[in-house]
Structures are given as structure tokens and as C-alpha cells.
Design a protein around this motif. Structure first.
Motif, PDB file in Angstrom:
ATOM      1  N   ARG A 323       0.829  -1.211   0.000  1.00  0.00           N
ATOM      2  CA  ARG A 323       0.000   0.000   0.000  1.00  0.00           C
ATOM      3  C   ARG A 323       0.866   1.265   0.000  1.00  0.00           C
ATOM      4  N   PRO A 324       1.674   1.467  -1.030  1.00  0.00           N
ATOM      5  CA  PRO A 324       2.571   2.639  -1.054  1.00  0.00           C
ATOM      6  C   PRO A 324       1.837   3.969  -1.012  1.00  0.00           C
ATOM      7  N   GLU A 325       0.582   3.978  -1.469  1.00  0.00           N
ATOM      8  CA  GLU A 325      -0.171   5.240  -1.463  1.00  0.00           C
ATOM      9  C   GLU A 325      -0.555   5.669  -0.043  1.00  0.00           C
ATOM     10  N   LEU A 326      -0.464   4.729   0.923  1.00  0.00           N
ATOM     11  CA  LEU A 326      -0.792   5.041   2.312  1.00  0.00           C
ATOM     12  C   LEU A 326       0.446   5.289   3.161  1.00  0.00           C
ATOM     13  N   ALA A 327       1.629   5.191   2.572  1.00  0.00           N
ATOM     14  CA  ALA A 327       2.867   5.276   3.351  1.00  0.00           C
ATOM     15  C   ALA A 327       2.973   6.583   4.116  1.00  0.00           C
ATOM     16  N   VAL A 328       2.644   7.691   3.468  1.00  0.00           N
ATOM     17  CA  VAL A 328       2.823   9.001   4.108  1.00  0.00           C
ATOM     18  C   VAL A 328       1.841   9.186   5.259  1.00  0.00           C
ATOM     19  N   VAL A 329       0.559   8.861   5.044  1.00  0.00           N
ATOM     20  CA  VAL A 329      -0.415   9.102   6.117  1.00  0.00           C
ATOM     21  C   VAL A 329      -0.207   8.145   7.286  1.00  0.00           C
ATOM     22  N   CYS A 330       0.137   6.888   7.001  1.00  0.00           N
ATOM     23  CA  CYS A 330       0.423   5.947   8.100  1.00  0.00           C
ATOM     24  C   CYS A 330       1.690   6.372   8.840  1.00  0.00           C
ATOM     25  N   GLY A 331       2.703   6.805   8.077  1.00  0.00           N
ATOM     26  CA  GLY A 331       3.934   7.265   8.703  1.00  0.00           C
ATOM     27  C   GLY A 331       3.722   8.499   9.557  1.00  0.00           C
ATOM     28  N   ALA A 332       2.764   9.351   9.170  1.00  0.00           N
ATOM     29  CA  ALA A 332       2.455  10.537   9.969  1.00  0.00           C
ATOM     30  C   ALA A 332       1.907  10.138  11.334  1.00  0.00           C
ATOM     31  N   VAL A 333       1.146   9.053  11.381  1.00  0.00           N
ATOM     32  CA  VAL A 333       0.649   8.551  12.665  1.00  0.00           C
ATOM     33  C   VAL A 333       1.812   8.081  13.528  1.00  0.00           C
ATOM     34  N   TYR A 334       2.760   7.349  12.917  1.00  0.00           N
ATOM     35  CA  TYR A 334       3.948   6.907  13.663  1.00  0.00           C
ATOM     36  C   TYR A 334       4.727   8.106  14.187  1.00  0.00           C
ATOM     37  N   ALA A 335       4.831   9.164  13.376  1.00  0.00           N
ATOM     38  CA  ALA A 335       5.563  10.363  13.793  1.00  0.00           C
ATOM     39  C   ALA A 335       4.869  11.025  14.977  1.00  0.00           C
ATOM     40  N   GLY A 336       3.538  11.045  14.959  1.00  0.00           N
ATOM     41  CA  GLY A 336       2.801  11.638  16.068  1.00  0.00           C
ATOM     42  C   GLY A 336       2.937  10.841  17.349  1.00  0.00           C
ATOM     43  N   LEU A 337       3.012   9.508  17.224  1.00  0.00           N
ATOM     44  CA  LEU A 337       3.134   8.641  18.393  1.00  0.00           C
ATOM     45  C   LEU A 337       4.561   8.612  18.944  1.00  0.00           C
ATOM     46  N   ASN A 338       5.535   8.754  18.052  1.00  0.00           N
ATOM     47  CA  ASN A 338       6.937   8.679  18.475  1.00  0.00           C
ATOM     48  C   ASN A 338       7.740   9.768  17.771  1.00  0.00           C
ATOM     49  N   PRO A 339       7.661  11.013  18.247  1.00  0.00           N
ATOM     50  CA  PRO A 339       8.332  12.130  17.562  1.00  0.00           C
ATOM     51  C   PRO A 339       9.852  12.012  17.544  1.00  0.00           C
ATOM     52  N   LYS A 340      10.441  11.162  18.397  1.00  0.00           N
ATOM     53  CA  LYS A 340      11.895  11.068  18.506  1.00  0.00           C
ATOM     54  C   LYS A 340      12.472   9.903  17.704  1.00  0.00           C
ATOM     55  N   MET A 341      11.669   9.362  16.799  1.00  0.00           N
ATOM     56  CA  MET A 341      12.152   8.253  15.972  1.00  0.00           C
ATOM     57  C   MET A 341      13.303   8.709  15.069  1.00  0.00           C
TER      58      MET A 341
END
Length: 491
Positions: A323-341
Motif C-alpha cells: 500500500r505505497p499510497e498510504l505510506a505518508v499518512v500511516c507514517g504521519a501517525v507513527y511520527a505523532g506517536l513517536n516524535p523522537k524516531m
């Protein structure tokens, strides 16, 4: 705004369409480096974005609250907006202000309640989850090629295994270009116009957009698998009036187009730009173990095939994750949950501020000379915070000490400018290529009893390792978290 999203398209296909103006493809106007036709609509670009965000937010918030009921309230939401990597600090500021006007957050909320993350960084967090299946580990580097509708953004990250888990750090300065799939659509529309004009046909205004939409959704992602494309035509008497329909491939309600023609005229002009961007990143990274193609355009079979043809001999893994078309929006959730990644980023520009330094005879011009009892000063010198291309840790702080002097004009605010240049540090703030990026202002730090000439020391802490520049000002021990003030009148 009367409608948004797909309903706006339905409205423009109704008999009332002439009463309305449909706004689309206005996000690229925030990129100062893109040559766009002048914006002539009555609503500004910034307000169009605000209206859209407000409608999207209302829709999403209602859906979330329906699902979770009273477990959540809007006041507990945290937001993460993704932006192109090549956007300027000013464009990011416009997006933050648009989010505030749209009601996502208020101007008084802590800045961390809304996080702006670059699109390739969000995609990298998504792809990091897939790194194990591709046998990527500590010290390996991978490239994100986030090919979307308007922009293509690229960046290379290095994986580090730490006691807190896997972490990512930028290896190259993220860059890109406005060469996304919307330009394939534009090329396709121009090809259709050329074919119809060869028949001296007067084209109704809704025909080309309708045919481009059919091409974009039904054919573009799978292009390259067949020798010929058959495009279903919309119902319209226009096609009955074409003099020689078969000469332009129209027969039985379909229009046929040769793959060779589409490659040459529609796809390759855009794809070649993407290949050039990838080569530039590989040159800068020196070593790269994988390229991940993400985004709507990144899911294109043809683009993936061309990337493999060009770089398969030097990069072991070239893949589009699930699902490459969802990579950015799913990754944004990861960024919100773990800003220090992401632990470190590469600066895009050289940043500094205006300062007075010791005057050097024979070097500094007399016009900048300021006589002081302690010795002459040179005003307008560029005091460097960080250099372009410098690797900066996310929590890394640059501290400068200044002083403000009370003047007789009774100034209510005191400010200092932040300057930037796309190159090496200059000597003066008015050198060629230097621009004032923004201002940092503080309220009057003096008391009524302070005499004219009284000085107040100011400590400025700047953070350049975040996705937005953050400033902390300390005046006589009082801490202020300040947003930079940009001149956004152009939007």
C-alpha cells in the motif's frame, strides 16, 4: 465554500455549475520555487487551504467520535500534517497558520500539539517497519522516493540500532521537484486537446477533465502492461460531430492510444525528472542499500519498472512496500506517536542573524561603522547559527546572547531578524543571496522606571534539528517559546 472533495465534482457536473468556481491544484502555490500561472481567484491560496482543512477536519473528527464515542474529545487530539520536503520555512508557517484558522488547534496551544512532518520522513517511518523483511539493519542506508500528485520528494536515511530501539537519521538533504503525477495528467490532457483540435472541434470545457479523470484512475497506475490503451468516452454529443473520429482512435465509444505515444509524450517527460532526482540523491549518499517507492505516483508500475532499469545494477533492493499510497499518512501517525524516531536532520539552508562585531579596518565598509567607547563596531554582520548541509541532532541547541537597549521612542516590541542563504555563510546580512527569513519579536522588556539607554540581556536558543525552526527566548530569566513571524502576504 459550498462543497469540497468528490461532491464538488458532482456540483460542477450539474446544471448549476456556472454559478461556482472549482478550486484545485492550489497546494503547489505554496512552493516559492515553482513557476505557476498567477493565482487570480478571489479567495487566497492560504484561505482555500484553511477552508479545505476545516471541512476535512470536521468530517474526520465526526467519524472518530462516532467510532470511539465519549472516550475522546477534540481537545485531546494531536495533529500531524505532512508537507513536501522542499517547502520553505515560510510555506510551512503558512500551513501552520491555515491549520489554526481551520480550527484544528488554537494560536495559544503548545506548538507540539500540531507537528509538521516532511512527506518523505513520514514515508520513511512507514518503510522502517518493512526494513526487517528486506534484511536492512544497523548502518544500512535506504532512500525514500515519495512520488505524489504534485511533488516528488527524496531523502536518504541511515538505520541505527540503539538501546531504545531502531532510530533513523538523515544522510542527505531532502530535496525534490514539482514533477508529480498531476503533470502526467496535464500532458495527457494536452495530448487530447491536440488530437481534437486537429479535427477543428470546439471542445466543451468539461470533456477534457472527465477524460483525464478516467485515465488517471483507471489506466495510469497500470500503464506499461499493454501495447494499447482503450479509454471509455463520456456521453456527449461532441464526439458525434468529429469529422474523422477513426483518425484519432475513436471507435465504438472508446478512444485508443498507442503505448509508444503515451510513453514519449505523457510519461517520459515526467519520469526522466524523477530519475534525475534519484541519481542526485545516490551521488550524495555514496552508499544506498534500498530504494522504496511510495506515494500515489510511487505505486505506478511504469515508474517502478523504469527505476529498476536505471538503478537495479547499483542498488540491491528497489521496491514499492505494501500500500505505497498510504505510506505518508500511516507514517504521519507513527511520527505523532513517536516524535523522537528520527534523531538527526540535515539543514537545508545556512541560517544566521544580524549582529555587531569588531570593525576591521580595510575590510569592513565605513557605512557600517558604529563608534563605541569600547571600540568601533561593524553593524549588519551575519552571525551564523548553522551552515547549509550541517547534520543537526533534533535536540541540539544553538545559543546566542544579545541585549536590547531602551530608546526614547517608547517601542512596545523589540525584534531581531533571522536571515538565510542557500550557500556558505556570508559576511554581511545584505550580501547577494541573503534574505530576511523572519523576525523574532518580544514585548517591551523594560519597566517604566528604566532610564533611556538601560540594557536588558536576552538569551536566544534556536533549534534547527526539528521540522520547523523553534526559538526559546529568555529575558531576565523568563522563558518564552516564540514562533517566527514570516511575511506571508503573498499567499
Amino acid at each position: 465554500m459550498v462543497e469540497w472533495g468528490w461532491k464538488s465534482k458532482l456540483l460542477m457536473e450539474s446544471p448549476a455549475a456556472s454559478k461556482y468556481t472549482q478550486l484545485y491544484q492550489y497546494k503547489p502555490y505554496l512552493d516559492e520555487n515553482v513557476a505557476m500561472t498567477p493565482w487570480r481567484e478571489k479567495v487566497s491560496v492560504a484561505n482555500a487551504i484553511s477552508d479545505y482543512l476545516r471541512a476535512l477536519h470536521e468530517y474526520a473528527a465526526d467519524k472518530i467520535l462516532q467510532e470511539f464515542g465519549r472516550s475522546y474529545s477534540r481537545n485531546s487530539f494531536r495533529y500531524c500534517l505532512t508537507v513536501p520536503a522542499m517547502w520553505s520555512d515560510k510555506a510551512k508557517d503558512v500551513m501552520r497558520k491555515a491549520a489554526i484558522r481551520a480550527g484544528l488547534i488554537t494560536a495559544f496551544d503548545h506548538p507540539d500539539r500540531l507537528t509538521l512532518v516532511s512527506e518523505p520522513e513520514a514515508a520513511a517511518l512507514y518503510c522502517e517497519k518493512a526494513c526487517k523483511q528486506y534484511d536492512l539493519g544497523h548502518g544500512d542506508r535506504f532512500m525514500i522516493c515519495d512520488a505524489g500528485g504534485g511533488t516528488v520528494d527524496l531523502i536518504v536515511y541511515e538505520i541505527s540500532s540503539t538501546s531504545q530501539g531502531r532510530r533513523l537519521s538523515e544522510v542527505t538533504k531532502g530535496h525534490g521537484a514539482t514533477c508529480g503525477s498531476m503533470f502526467i495528467d496535464l500532458n495527457f490532457g494536452n495530448l487530447l486537446i491536440k488530437k481534437f483540435e486537429s479535427q477543428d472541434a470546439k471542445i466543451p470545457k468539461n470533456i477534457i477533465p472527465a477524460m483525464v479523470d478516467t485515465f488517471a484512475y483507471n489506466h495510469k497506475p497500470q500503464f506499461g502492461e499493454d501495447d494499447e490503451l482503450y479509454l471509455a468516452l463520456p456521453r456527449n454529443s461532441f464526439f458525434d460531430d468529429i469529422k474523422d473520429p477513426k483518425s484519432i482512435g475513436i471507435d465504438g465509444g472508446f478512444m485508443s492510444l498507442k503505448e509508444s505515444e503515451l510513453k514519449k509524450v505523457v510519461f517520459e517527460p515526467v519520469v526522466k525528472q524523477v530519475l534525475t532526482l534519484i541519481q542526485e540523491q545516490l551521488n550524495n549518499a555514496k552508499q544506498c542499500s534500498a530504494i522504496f517507492m511510495v506515494g500515489g505516483f510511487g505505486s505506478s508500475n511504469y515508474l517502478l519498472k523504469r527505476v529498476k532499469q536505471e538503478f537495479g545494477s547499483v542498488v540491491n533492493t528497489i521496491s514499492a512496500p505494501n500500500r505505497p499510497e498510504l505510506a505518508v499518512v500511516c507514517g504521519a501517525v507513527y511520527a505523532g506517536l513517536n516524535p523522537k524516531m528520527v534523531t538527526a536532520r540535515i539543514t537545508r539552508l545556512c541560517y544566521g542573524t544580524d549582529a555587531g562585531m569588531n570593525f576591521e579596518e580595510g575590510i569592513d565598509p565605513e557605512r557600517l561603522k558604529l563608534r563605541k567607547s569600547s571600540g568601533p563596531l561593524c553593524t549588519g554582520r551575519f552571525s551564523t547559527f548553522v551552515r547549509k548541509g550541517q547534520k543537526v541532532q533534533v535536540n541540539e541547541c544553538v545559543t546566542k546572547l544579545y541585549s536590547f537597549t531602551k530608546n526614547k521612542h517608547g517601542t512596545s516590541t523589540y525584534s531581531t531578524g533571522i536571515f538565510a542563504i542557500d550557500g556558505d555563510p556570508p559576511r554581511y546580512i545584505d550580501d547577494v543571496g541573503v534574505s530576511e527569513l523572519a523576525k523574532i519579536s518580544i514585548s517591551d522588556p523594560f519597566t517604566p522606571s528604566d532610564q533611556i539607554g538601560h540594557k536588558v540581556s536576552v538569551e536566544m536558543k534556536m533549534y534547527f534539528g526539528l521540522n520547523e525552526i523553534r526559538t526559546e527566548i529568555f529575558v531576565q530569566g523568563t522563558k518564552y517559546i516564540k514562533q517566527l513571524k514570516f511575511d506571508d502576504r503573498d499567499y
